[in-house]
Design a protein around this motif. Structure first.
Motif, mmCIF file in Angstrom:
data_model
loop_
_atom_site.group_PDB
_atom_site.id
_atom_site.type_symbol
_atom_site.label_atom_id
_atom_site.label_comp_id
_atom_site.label_asym_id
_atom_site.label_seq_id
_atom_site.Cartn_x
_atom_site.Cartn_y
_atom_site.Cartn_z
ATOM 1 N N ILE A 193 0.839 -1.205 0.000
ATOM 2 C CA ILE A 193 0.000 0.000 0.000
ATOM 3 C C ILE A 193 0.871 1.251 0.000
ATOM 4 N N PHE A 194 1.963 1.212 0.784
ATOM 5 C CA PHE A 194 2.885 2.350 0.842
ATOM 6 C C PHE A 194 3.518 2.615 -0.531
ATOM 7 N N ILE A 195 3.922 1.568 -1.223
ATOM 8 C CA ILE A 195 4.545 1.723 -2.550
ATOM 9 C C ILE A 195 3.527 2.273 -3.550
ATOM 10 N N LEU A 196 2.308 1.726 -3.540
ATOM 11 C CA LEU A 196 1.277 2.201 -4.469
ATOM 12 C C LEU A 196 0.921 3.662 -4.197
ATOM 13 N N TYR A 197 0.856 4.021 -2.947
ATOM 14 C CA TYR A 197 0.540 5.405 -2.577
ATOM 15 C C TYR A 197 1.600 6.356 -3.149
ATOM 16 N N PHE A 248 1.262 6.711 -7.002
ATOM 17 C CA PHE A 248 0.166 7.545 -7.496
ATOM 18 C C PHE A 248 0.354 9.029 -7.201
ATOM 19 N N ILE A 249 1.134 9.357 -6.179
ATOM 20 C CA ILE A 249 1.375 10.785 -5.916
ATOM 21 C C ILE A 249 2.635 11.273 -6.615
ATOM 22 N N GLY A 250 3.212 10.394 -7.453
ATOM 23 C CA GLY A 250 4.329 10.822 -8.285
ATOM 24 C C GLY A 250 5.695 10.785 -7.637
#
Length: 311
Positions: free
Chosen positions: A248-252, A255-257
């Motif tokens: 989840i941390f990596i995906l977050y 997505f915020i660049g």
């Protein structure tokens, strides 16, 4: 409680130079008793002339007998073989290297006469015992008593007295991978303890190498507890949840660049997860191996020779 006959069971492995001295000390003790007695030596596939020394004694003294196993089956099995051949209403087991002093036998009998069914011993190490052995022994008992529901006497030994009733109960357990100290605790009955100071070996070197001690420790833990399997489950759950949180941390960050340079963290994660997986598989493998051994239904030992007076 009175005694009609005492059996003394002595498993031996490469104790050629110790047998005569051990028997000399045993004879000095048993000949003071008013009841009958027998001494059973079990040669656990020795590579030296241990069994020849046993035969010499058995040919001279009619209360001494011996058997030679077809190969080295291990101390726990040799102990079992001797117990199966004992006929006394009280049985004492002890090692053949004189670290279990025969002069303690009257103390065990006195404790039995107080009403105890099993009299265990607690070893007090002498100055020659290494710091490493003392600490590893202490750690082993701490771990097994933490993991197991059956408590094992710390610094115990296979030097104990058992009534015939408890010997029969012990022999009714048909496990192949045996941890005698744990099984004796598991059967229950009224148990007491006598402390003794361990002697240094009379001669020769101990056959209990570090490898054998580790094997005994693993066998003891897996024999007396299934908690390592539960620990494996908990570890798996912890790392599964950690993995989800990390994903989840990596995906977050994606997505915020934010660019995540995570080669180091990925490598560390793979190594940790890989190590945990191998550990869990090893723990499961130990239990599967115990199941495999139990299903083979092979005899626990085979006898190659026996003195004339053993049936």
């Amino acid at each position: 409680m009175s005694i009609s006959k005492l059996s003394i069971v002595v498993p031996c492995f490469n104790e050629e130079s110790n047998i005569q001295e051990l028997f000399k000390e045993l004879k000095e003790v048993v000949t003071t008793f008013s009841f009958s007695y027998e001494v059973i030596f079990v040669d656990d596939g020795s590579k030296d002339h241990t069994y020849l020394e046993i035969e010499k004694i058995a040919n001279t003294y009619d209360y001494v007998s011996g058997i030679s196993l077809s190969r080295n089956f291990g101390h726990q099995i040799a102990l079992l073989a001797g117990l199966e051949r004992s006929t006394g209403d009280v049985v004492i087991t002890m090692d053949g290297d004189l670290q279990h002093p025969p002069h303690v036998i009257p103390d065990l009998i006195s404790k039995y006469e107080e009403g105890y069914d099993i009299v265990n011993t607690r070893r007090i190490d002498d100055e020659s015992t290494s710091f490493f052995k003392k600490k590893t022994s202490s750690l082993f008992y701490a771990i097994i008593n933490k993991l197991s529901d059956t408590k094992v006497e710390p610094f115990g030994a296979d030097f104990r007295l058992m009534s015939r009733e408890t010997v029969d109960a012990f022999l009714s357990i048909k496990e192949h991978d045996r941890f005698t100290r744990g099984l004796v605790s598991w059967i229950g009955f009224h148990q007491g303890t006598v402390a003794y100071k361990a002697n240094p070996r009379f001669s020769g070197k101990s056959s209990y190498t570090l490898k054998k001690m580790i094997k005994l420790a693993v066998n003891g833990i897996t024999s007396m507890s299934s908690r390592p399997l539960r620990i494996s489950l908990y570890l798996g759950l912890i790392f599964f949840v950690t993995g989800i949180v990390y994903a989840i941390f990596i995906l977050y960050n994606y997505f915020i660049g934010l660019n995540v340079a995570g080669w180091t963290s990925i490598l560390i994660t793979i190594l940790i997860l890989g190590g945990i997986q191998l550990l869990i598989m090893s723990i499961i493998g130990e239990y599967v191996s115990r199941i495999f051994n139990e299903t083979k239904s092979r005899p626990l030992y085979l006898v190659k020779k026996k003195t004339n007076d053993i049936s």
